[in-house]
Design a protein around this motif. Structure first.
Motif, short mmCIF file in Angstrom:
data_model
loop_
_atom_site.label_atom_id
_atom_site.label_comp_id
_atom_site.label_asym_id
_atom_site.label_seq_id
_atom_site.Cartn_x
_atom_site.Cartn_y
_atom_site.Cartn_z
N UNK A 21 0.86 -1.18 0.00
CA UNK A 21 0.00 0.00 0.00
C UNK A 21 0.90 1.23 0.00
N UNK A 22 0.36 2.38 0.28
CA UNK A 22 1.16 3.61 0.21
C UNK A 22 2.22 3.71 1.30
N UNK A 23 2.08 2.94 2.39
CA UNK A 23 3.00 3.05 3.52
C UNK A 23 3.96 1.88 3.67
N UNK A 24 3.53 0.67 3.31
CA UNK A 24 4.33 -0.53 3.59
C UNK A 24 4.36 -1.47 2.39
N UNK A 25 5.32 -2.37 2.46
CA UNK A 25 5.48 -3.44 1.49
C UNK A 25 5.72 -4.71 2.28
N UNK A 55 6.51 10.87 15.56
CA UNK A 55 6.11 11.09 14.17
C UNK A 55 5.84 9.77 13.44
N UNK A 56 6.42 8.68 13.92
CA UNK A 56 6.29 7.37 13.28
C UNK A 56 5.21 6.49 13.93
N UNK A 57 4.52 7.01 14.93
CA UNK A 57 3.56 6.21 15.68
C UNK A 57 2.50 5.57 14.79
N UNK A 58 1.90 6.33 13.90
CA UNK A 58 0.85 5.79 13.03
C UNK A 58 1.43 4.75 12.08
N UNK A 59 2.62 4.99 11.57
CA UNK A 59 3.26 4.03 10.66
C UNK A 59 3.54 2.71 11.37
N UNK A 60 4.05 2.77 12.58
CA UNK A 60 4.33 1.54 13.34
C UNK A 60 3.04 0.77 13.63
N UNK A 61 1.99 1.48 13.97
CA UNK A 61 0.69 0.83 14.17
C UNK A 61 0.17 0.22 12.88
N UNK A 62 0.36 0.89 11.78
CA UNK A 62 -0.06 0.37 10.48
C UNK A 62 0.69 -0.91 10.15
N UNK A 63 1.97 -0.96 10.48
CA UNK A 63 2.75 -2.18 10.24
C UNK A 63 2.17 -3.35 11.03
N UNK A 64 1.80 -3.11 12.29
CA UNK A 64 1.23 -4.18 13.12
C UNK A 64 -0.13 -4.63 12.58
N UNK A 65 -0.97 -3.69 12.19
CA UNK A 65 -2.28 -4.05 11.65
C UNK A 65 -2.14 -4.77 10.31
#
Length: 110
Positions: A21-25, A55-65
């Protein structure tokens, strides 16, 4: 820094990609430790968990989800799975671009 993961993101080197997706692979690990072994990497380069900040909190949560959704999609969620992030040399980190290991498909030891 230009790691192997940066080269996978830019498609300079191939990987067996299972999700993007736009944030992760996410892609299959080349040396799997379980029947299902995916690496989930952010497209934003962050060397280690120690380098992450608020600043990375949402990204780290997105990785877990993303890991949880991939576990459901591959049928390992109900039986159980492991999500692991290594940090620095003593923690077993080899590539200095944060990433999650999603492993499952069999009983995992400690």
């Amino acid at each position: 820094m230009n790691t192997i993961f940066d080269k996978i993101i830019s498609r300079e080197i191939p990987a067996d990609i299972v999700y993007e997706d736009e944030l992760v692979l996410a892609f299959k690990d080349i040396a799997p430790k379980a029947p299902v072994h995916y690496l989930i990497i952010p497209k934003q380069a962050i060397a280690t968990l120690n380098d992450a900040n608020l600043e990375h909190q949402a990204l780290l949560g997105h990785m877990m989800l993303t890991a949880a959704q991939l576990a459901k999609d591959t049928g390992i969620a109900d039986g159980g799975y492991r999500v692991q992030m290594n940090c620095n040399a003593d923690g077993g980190q080899v590539v200095y671009h944060i990433h999650l290991h999603l492993m499952g498909g069999r009983a995992l030891g400690t």
